[in-house]
Design a protein around this motif. Sequence first.
Motif, PDB file in Angstrom:
ATOM      1  N   ARG A 146      -6.871  -4.417  -1.463  1.00  0.00           N
ATOM      2  CA  ARG A 146      -7.933  -4.155  -0.496  1.00  0.00           C
ATOM      3  C   ARG A 146      -8.839  -5.393  -0.347  1.00  0.00           C
ATOM      4  O   ARG A 146      -9.198  -5.791   0.762  1.00  0.00           O
ATOM      5  CB  ARG A 146      -8.743  -2.946  -0.966  1.00  0.00           C
ATOM      6  CG  ARG A 146      -9.965  -2.630  -0.129  1.00  0.00           C
ATOM      7  CD  ARG A 146      -9.585  -2.326   1.307  1.00  0.00           C
ATOM      8  NE  ARG A 146     -10.759  -2.082   2.129  1.00  0.00           N
ATOM      9  CZ  ARG A 146     -10.762  -2.091   3.453  1.00  0.00           C
ATOM     10  NH1 ARG A 146      -9.635  -2.347   4.102  1.00  0.00           N
ATOM     11  NH2 ARG A 146     -11.849  -1.847   4.123  1.00  0.00           N
TER      12      ARG A 146
ATOM     13  N   GLU B 102       0.804  -1.215   0.000  1.00  0.00           N
ATOM     14  CA  GLU B 102       0.000   0.000   0.000  1.00  0.00           C
ATOM     15  C   GLU B 102       0.838   1.267   0.000  1.00  0.00           C
ATOM     16  O   GLU B 102       0.357   2.331  -0.346  1.00  0.00           O
ATOM     17  CB  GLU B 102      -0.947  -0.014   1.201  1.00  0.00           C
ATOM     18  CG  GLU B 102      -2.196  -0.817   0.896  1.00  0.00           C
ATOM     19  CD  GLU B 102      -3.214  -0.761   2.014  1.00  0.00           C
ATOM     20  OE1 GLU B 102      -3.177   0.194   2.807  1.00  0.00           O
ATOM     21  OE2 GLU B 102      -4.026  -1.686   2.073  1.00  0.00           O
TER      22      GLU B 102
ATOM     23  N   GLU C  40      -9.137   6.204  -4.349  1.00  0.00           N
ATOM     24  CA  GLU C  40      -8.819   7.288  -5.266  1.00  0.00           C
ATOM     25  C   GLU C  40      -9.368   6.988  -6.643  1.00  0.00           C
ATOM     26  O   GLU C  40      -9.085   5.934  -7.208  1.00  0.00           O
ATOM     27  CB  GLU C  40      -7.292   7.415  -5.367  1.00  0.00           C
ATOM     28  CG  GLU C  40      -6.743   8.699  -4.822  1.00  0.00           C
ATOM     29  CD  GLU C  40      -5.237   8.649  -4.762  1.00  0.00           C
ATOM     30  OE1 GLU C  40      -4.618   8.463  -5.845  1.00  0.00           O
ATOM     31  OE2 GLU C  40      -4.685   8.723  -3.640  1.00  0.00           O
TER      32      GLU C  40
ATOM     33  N   SER D 208      -4.417   4.677  -3.044  1.00  0.00           N
ATOM     34  CA  SER D 208      -5.543   4.062  -2.340  1.00  0.00           C
ATOM     35  C   SER D 208      -6.587   3.606  -3.352  1.00  0.00           C
ATOM     36  O   SER D 208      -6.765   4.240  -4.396  1.00  0.00           O
ATOM     37  CB  SER D 208      -6.158   5.077  -1.376  1.00  0.00           C
ATOM     38  OG  SER D 208      -7.440   4.621  -1.006  1.00  0.00           O
ATOM     39  N   TYR D 209      -7.259   2.537  -3.031  1.00  0.00           N
ATOM     40  CA  TYR D 209      -8.302   2.049  -3.934  1.00  0.00           C
ATOM     41  C   TYR D 209      -9.485   3.015  -3.964  1.00  0.00           C
ATOM     42  O   TYR D 209     -10.348   2.934  -4.812  1.00  0.00           O
ATOM     43  CB  TYR D 209      -8.757   0.650  -3.497  1.00  0.00           C
ATOM     44  CG  TYR D 209      -9.556   0.640  -2.221  1.00  0.00           C
ATOM     45  CD1 TYR D 209      -8.910   0.679  -0.992  1.00  0.00           C
ATOM     46  CD2 TYR D 209     -10.952   0.615  -2.240  1.00  0.00           C
ATOM     47  CE1 TYR D 209      -9.634   0.695   0.179  1.00  0.00           C
ATOM     48  CE2 TYR D 209     -11.669   0.632  -1.071  1.00  0.00           C
ATOM     49  CZ  TYR D 209     -11.016   0.668   0.144  1.00  0.00           C
ATOM     50  OH  TYR D 209     -11.726   0.686   1.295  1.00  0.00           O
TER      51      TYR D 209
ATOM     52  N   ALA E  16      -4.317  -1.962  -6.431  1.00  0.00           N
ATOM     53  CA  ALA E  16      -4.759  -1.378  -5.169  1.00  0.00           C
ATOM     54  C   ALA E  16      -6.092  -1.999  -4.740  1.00  0.00           C
ATOM     55  O   ALA E  16      -6.288  -2.337  -3.571  1.00  0.00           O
ATOM     56  CB  ALA E  16      -4.906   0.131  -5.321  1.00  0.00           C
ATOM     57  N   THR E  17      -6.984  -2.154  -5.703  1.00  0.00           N
ATOM     58  CA  THR E  17      -8.285  -2.744  -5.390  1.00  0.00           C
ATOM     59  C   THR E  17      -8.107  -4.189  -4.946  1.00  0.00           C
ATOM     60  O   THR E  17      -8.728  -4.641  -3.985  1.00  0.00           O
ATOM     61  CB  THR E  17      -9.200  -2.696  -6.633  1.00  0.00           C
ATOM     62  OG1 THR E  17      -9.131  -1.406  -7.207  1.00  0.00           O
ATOM     63  CG2 THR E  17     -10.627  -3.025  -6.258  1.00  0.00           C
TER      64      THR E  17
END
Lengths: 306, 319
Positions: A270, A4, A12, A9-10, A266-267
């Motif tokens: 998460r 991360e 964003e 960030s997912y 990023a997704t």
Amino acid sequence: MNAEKTLPSYLEQSDAVRERFERLKARPKILEVKGLDKVFETPKGQTVALKDIHFETHRREFLCVVGPSGCGKSTLIRILAGLDAQTGGDVLLEGKPVKGPGRDRGMVFQGYTLFPWLSVKRNVMFGLTVNGMGFQEAERQALQWLALIGLEKFAEAYPHQLSGGMKQRVAIARALANQPRILLMDEPFGALDAQTRAKMQAHLLEIWRKIDITIVFITHDLDEAIYLADRVLVLKAHPGEVQELIEVPVPHPRKMEQFISDEFLATKARLEELIYAYEEKEEGADEDEYDYPDMPRLVEVGDSVD
Amino acid sequence: MSRTNWFSVQTELSPKAKTVLGILSFVLPILVWSIVSYVPAVWHPLVQITDPGSVSYLQVDMRMPRGPFEDVVKEAEAEGQAPPQGFPANPVYLPAPHEVASALYTAFVTPPPSRDMPWLHESLWHSIQVIFWGFFLSSAIGVPLGVLCGAYAPISRLTEPFVEFFRYLPAPAFGALAVAILGIYDGPKIAIIFIGTFFQQVLIIANTTRKLDGALTEAALTLGAGNLQLLTRVVVPGVLPDLYRDLRILLGWAWTYLIVAELIGTTSGITWFITQQARYQHFENVYAAIIIIGIIGLGTDLVLGMLAKRFFPWDRNGK
């Protein structure tokens, strides 16, 4: 998590993606799920499969549902299809409560459910004719749907003559032929090999772009979920509850190359965090978890494969 | 071709091996029968008399056990009289293959002993009709009822416990009752075949129907099929190839009730022929008749099996 630090960030979203979501949310709601509960009565007592599920989908949205095994994904989609009844809460399709299965919700199952005694064309015609359409009109429409999925050459073939991927394409065409408001898909590509699955995913996105259909798609494959979905609904298990509804920041149109883009990774990070962190917490409760015992060495020292 | 391991479990045979073994399955029993019949050293416990000699109570073609025959020969020789002559023979109830083979032909061309009696082919035709009507009536009720039982739980619970009880009652036990109700001719015979088939049929068909993949009915429901459409457009076509297979097996069972059925009331059909021939010790004819029943049964099944491929081209488990 180390990843991360380097990834955005997912949460964003680029301007284009944000605008797209605004447009999406402005569209009418197709499916509303409100406070859905499902309790199974078992000899050992009650099992809560789903607890207080809330979500909604807008017209032409592609929603994926992911979660650890035992989170009630399949139960959820069966309730949406009307094949199972909920024990509490409401499912509304365009504002009307869902009662039992109906042609307004098409479904594609994980297993192959084409009728083996009907040709491919007759399979696609099935929904049309049971709903009272004449044979010739149904045939004409069925052939159009077969053209859409690129299988018009197999119109007269029987399902057993098709490959797994082709069978699922016909199953999609059969469900779409009824022109349902929503298409429910329960791990439809789960039984396919990796290559076929990738083709089917691209194919499904292509179909989704071309016709007015809202899709709820269940999968345990996180890449698949991110690649396909506008939004991903993450469930947790024991009991099945909504953990998060993630807006996928990967821009449209989706391509295979995006699998290594920052938004994608990023997704995925998460999703992994949500699902695997949870599974670790539940360790032992899950039958897939397996603690490797200390294995005795059964080959000579020096006889190494590394 | 690589060497096949004949005894690896659940392994398909090559078509050639299948054919060869299939032929052998018929040849081997006939071979055993031929050895017992034609090799005098094997069995042959009797002596068939060709010349009674001086022994007054012996006649040509009479059969007697070998031990007593040898005693008689010794006795006659001791008294200086002509000893009887004979050759080793099997009991009259075991005719040789060639005798049965020729009986298979002559039984059809030999006129019946009296004019009002049927020829063999007439007897056979009568039997086939009895089987047909018994099986047809049973299926006409049993198949729909079985499908309904398999499809709908309430009908199943209302029907199957009683049917389950009734199928243990031996069909021939209803013979006297059937005669009292239906007379002495074909009625009671058809009734016995009906009783013997029907109750098994309902249960078997119900079970087959229950085995239909539930995912298919669910798929049909999500496509908007109504309850009746589910039955006529999913359940029935879905189980049809299996129903057909069940009916082939049940038809075989119906044949096994034939002989008992035909003994009820006035004996008729192939059973009449068999009992007549047995009474006069024409056992080669008895065997011939039994073999004909087998040929008709197997032949029907083969034809039905070939038709199945035509009827159900999508069926994967079919043969």
